[in-house]
Enzyme design. Structure first.
Site, short mmCIF file in Angstrom:
data_model
loop_
_atom_site.label_atom_id
_atom_site.label_comp_id
_atom_site.label_asym_id
_atom_site.label_seq_id
_atom_site.Cartn_x
_atom_site.Cartn_y
_atom_site.Cartn_z
N ARG A 194 0.81 -1.08 0.07
CA ARG A 194 0.14 0.02 -0.05
C ARG A 194 0.87 1.28 -0.26
NH1 ARG A 194 -5.20 -1.73 3.73
NH2 ARG A 194 -6.31 -2.49 1.95
N LYS B 290 -18.65 -16.59 3.20
CA LYS B 290 -19.98 -16.46 3.46
C LYS B 290 -20.75 -16.34 2.09
CE LYS B 290 -19.56 -15.39 8.25
NZ LYS B 290 -19.33 -14.06 8.63
N GLY C 222 -7.99 -7.79 -0.48
CA GLY C 222 -8.27 -8.65 0.62
C GLY C 222 -7.27 -9.84 0.46
N GLY D 224 -12.78 -4.51 0.92
CA GLY D 224 -14.05 -4.13 1.15
C GLY D 224 -14.68 -3.04 0.05
P1 AMP Z 1 -13.69 -13.65 2.98
O1 AMP Z 1 -13.42 -12.95 4.34
O2 AMP Z 1 -15.26 -13.81 2.85
O3 AMP Z 1 -12.93 -13.35 1.77
O4 AMP Z 1 -13.40 -15.40 3.43
C1 AMP Z 1 -12.11 -15.65 3.52
C2 AMP Z 1 -12.10 -16.61 4.47
O5 AMP Z 1 -12.79 -17.81 4.10
C3 AMP Z 1 -10.77 -17.49 4.61
O6 AMP Z 1 -10.25 -17.04 6.07
C4 AMP Z 1 -10.90 -18.73 4.28
O7 AMP Z 1 -10.20 -19.80 5.15
C5 AMP Z 1 -12.23 -18.95 4.56
N1 AMP Z 1 -12.71 -20.18 3.99
C6 AMP Z 1 -12.51 -20.40 2.49
N2 AMP Z 1 -13.17 -21.48 2.18
C7 AMP Z 1 -13.88 -22.00 3.18
C8 AMP Z 1 -14.41 -23.35 3.36
N3 AMP Z 1 -14.96 -24.01 2.81
N4 AMP Z 1 -14.89 -23.24 4.84
C9 AMP Z 1 -14.92 -22.37 5.81
N5 AMP Z 1 -14.22 -21.28 5.56
C10 AMP Z 1 -13.49 -21.07 4.38
#
Ligand code: AMP
Length: 407
Positions: free
Chosen positions: A38, A207, A364, A387
Site C-alpha cells: 500500500r 459466506k 483482501g 471491501g
Molecule cells: P472472506 O473474508 O469472505 O473473503 O473469506 C475468507 C475466509 O474464508 C478465509 O479465512 C478462508 O479460510 C475462509 N474459507 C474459505 N473456504 C472455506 C470453507 N470451505 N469453509 C470455511 N471457511 C472457508
C-alpha cells in the site's frame, strides 16, 4: 469508461498546502511493516505533488482504535520512516494525539514547498469514523487542496475522505482524486462496465451472505461466474447435494436457487465445484497439520467438512480461465491459511498468472494469497482495497469517490 472526477493532473498545487488522504493501513508486527504494497502504491501521487511544489500533508488511518492502549501500537510513526526511505526524502512525522493539534499545526506552519509530513492515525480522533464536523473542519483548516488517493476506504464516509472534502468544497477549494484511486476505478470499472469478453468472474471466501449483491450484479455483466470457497456449499445444498458438515447458510438457499435461475434466464454459466477437499473438522489452529480427503460433490459423506475445492474443480476452473479475456477474482477457494487446504486457491492464482487475459484481483485475502505465492507481477491489477472493491463490484457508488469534484 473513464473516471469522471478531477484528478491531480487537473490542479495546480505549487506553493499550496495539499492534504492527501492515503491508505497506509498496513499490517504491522512488533512495530515493523510486514507488507508495504500500500505504501508503494501511494508513491506516484506523492511524487507528483512534491514535483509540482506542493506542501504535502499526508494522512491515513491505521487499524481500529478502540482503547488508549491502541494509541501506542497503532501510531503511523513507522510508516513515516519507511516512506522516507521509499521516497528518498524526509517524511516528517507530526506526532500529535489530537491528529490536528498544536504539534501538527506547527509542523504544517514550518513547511517549505516540496516538503512532506505525515499526520498521526486519523482514527485517534473518535469522530473520524462518524464523519463528525469538528474533525473534518480541523483537517480542512490545514489544507488549500484535498487529494483522495485512499481506495481502500473509499466505501466509507469518514472525516478524512468525505467530511474534509465537503468542508473544502464549501470554501471553493478543490477536492480531487489521486493516481491510485484513478487506476483502481479504471481497472475495476472497465472490467465490470466494459469488459472484453469472455468475462469470467471468480468468487470465493467464507459466506454467501457477504457476497449477495456482488453475485447478483456480476451475473449481469460476466459470461461465467465461478463460485468456490465456503460459499459454494450453500449453492451445492440448494442444488440438492449432501454437504456434510460444510459451512452452509440455510437462510440463503432460496437466494442461491434464484441466482441459478437468473443465470439460466440470462444465458450465463455458473460453475460450482464438482469435487471437494474435505476433513473431519475445521483445522484448529487454522494452520494445523490435517488429513484431507477428496470427494466428488455427489459423494460427500455426512461427517466430512468441505474446506477447499477438489482437484477436478481446480482443473475445471483453470480451464475456464484459459478461454477468458477478462478475469476478476475475489475470495479464496478454500481455507488457504492452511498449506494443505491452499491447493485450490493456488491453482486459481496460477491459472490467472498463466493467462494473457486482463486479470484483476479484488483485494483482501485473494490479493494477499497472490502476493504470497509470488504471482503479483503477473496480474494486470491487484486492488489495494478488499471491501471497497467488493462494493464497487456490487455496482455501488463509493462515497470517497463521489465527494471529489466532477470534471
Ligand atoms: P472472506 O473474508 O469472505 O473473503 O473469506 C475468507 C475466509 O474464508 C478465509 O479465512 C478462508 O479460510 C475462509 N474459507 C474459505 N473456504 C472455506 C470453507 N470451505 N469453509 C470455511 N471457511 C472457508
Amino acid at each position: 469508461m473513464g473516471l469522471n472526477k478531477k484528478s491531480v493532473d487537473d490542479i495546480n498545487v505549487s506553493g499550496k498546502r495539499v492534504l492527501c488522504r492515503c491508505d497506509f493501513n498496513v499490517p504491522l508486527k512488533d512495530g515493523k511493516i510486514t507488507d508495504e504494497n500500500r505504501l508503494v502504491a501511494a508513491l506516484p501521487t506523492i511524487k507528483k505533488l512534491i514535483a509540482d511544489g506542493g506542501k504535502v500533508i499526508l494522512c491515513s488511518h491505521l487499524g481500529k482504535v478502540k482503547t488508549e492502549e491502541d494509541k501506542k501500537t497503532k501510531t503511523l510513526a513507522p510508516v513515516a520512516v519507511r516512506l522516507s526511505e521509499l521516497l528518498g526524502q524526509e517524511v516528517k512525522f507530526a506526532a500529535d494525539l489530537e491528529v490536528v493539534g498544536a504539534n501538527a499545526r506547527a509542523a504544517v506552519e514550518a513547511m517549505n514547498d516540496g516538503d512532506v509530513i505525515l499526520l498521526e492515525n486519523t482514527r485517534f480522533r473518535a469522530e473520524e469514523t462518524k464523519n463528525g464536523e469538528a474533525f473534518s473542519k480541523d483537517l480542512a483548516s490545514l489544507a488549500d487542496v484535498f487529494v483522495n488517493d485512499a481506495f481502500g476506504t473509499a466505501h466509507r464516509a469518514h472525516c478524512s475522505n468525505v467530511g474534509v472534502a465537503e468542508e473544502l468544497k464549501a470554501e471553493g477549494k478543490p477536492a480531487v482524486v489521486g493516481y491510485l484511486m484513478q487506476k483502481e476505478i479504471d481497472f475495476l470499472g472497465n472490467a465490470v462496465e466494459n469488459p472484453v469478453h469472455p468475462f469470467v468472474a471468480i468468487l470465493g471466501g467464507a459466506k454467501v451472505a457477504d457476497k449477495l449483491n456482488v453475485i447478483d450484479n456480476l451475473l449481469e455483466k460476466c459470461d461465467t461466474l465461478i463460485i468456490g470457497g465456503g460459499m459454494a456449499y450453500t449453492f451445492a445444498k440448494a442444488e440438492g447435494y449432501e454437504v456434510g458438515k460444510s459451512l452452509v447458510d440455510d437462510t440463503k438457499l432460496d437466494y442461491c436457487k434464484e441466482m441459478m435461475a437468473k443465470a439460466e434466464k440470462l444465458g450465463k454459466k455458473i460453475l460450482l465445484p464438482i469435487d471437494s477437499a474435505t476433513a473431519a473438522s475445521f483445522p484448529d489452529p487454522i494452520d494445523a497439520e490435517i488429513k484431507v480427503n477428496n470427494f466428488d460433490i455427489d459423494k460427500m459423506p455426512a461427517d466430512e467438512m468441505g474446506l477447499d475445492i477438489g482437484t477436478k474443480s481446480a482443473e475445471l476452473f483453470a480451464n475456464e480461465v484459459k478461454s477468458a479475456k477478462t478475469v476478476v477474482w475475489n475470495g479464496p477457494m478454500g481455507v488457504f491459511e492452511n498449506p494443505t487446504l491452499a491447493a485450490g486457491t493456488l491453482a486459481v492464482a496460477k491459472a490467472l498468472a498463466d493467462t494473457d487475459a486482463t486479470t484483476i484481483i479484488g483485494g483482501g485475502d485473494s490479493a494477499a494469497a497472490v502476493n504470497q505465492m509470488g504471482f503479483g507481477p503477473k496480474m494486470s491489477h491487484i486492488s489495494t482495497g478488499g471491501g471497497a472493491s467488493l462494493e464497487f463490484l456490487e455496482g455501488k457508488e463509493l462515497p470517497g469517490v463521489a465527494a471529489a469534484n466532477d470534471k
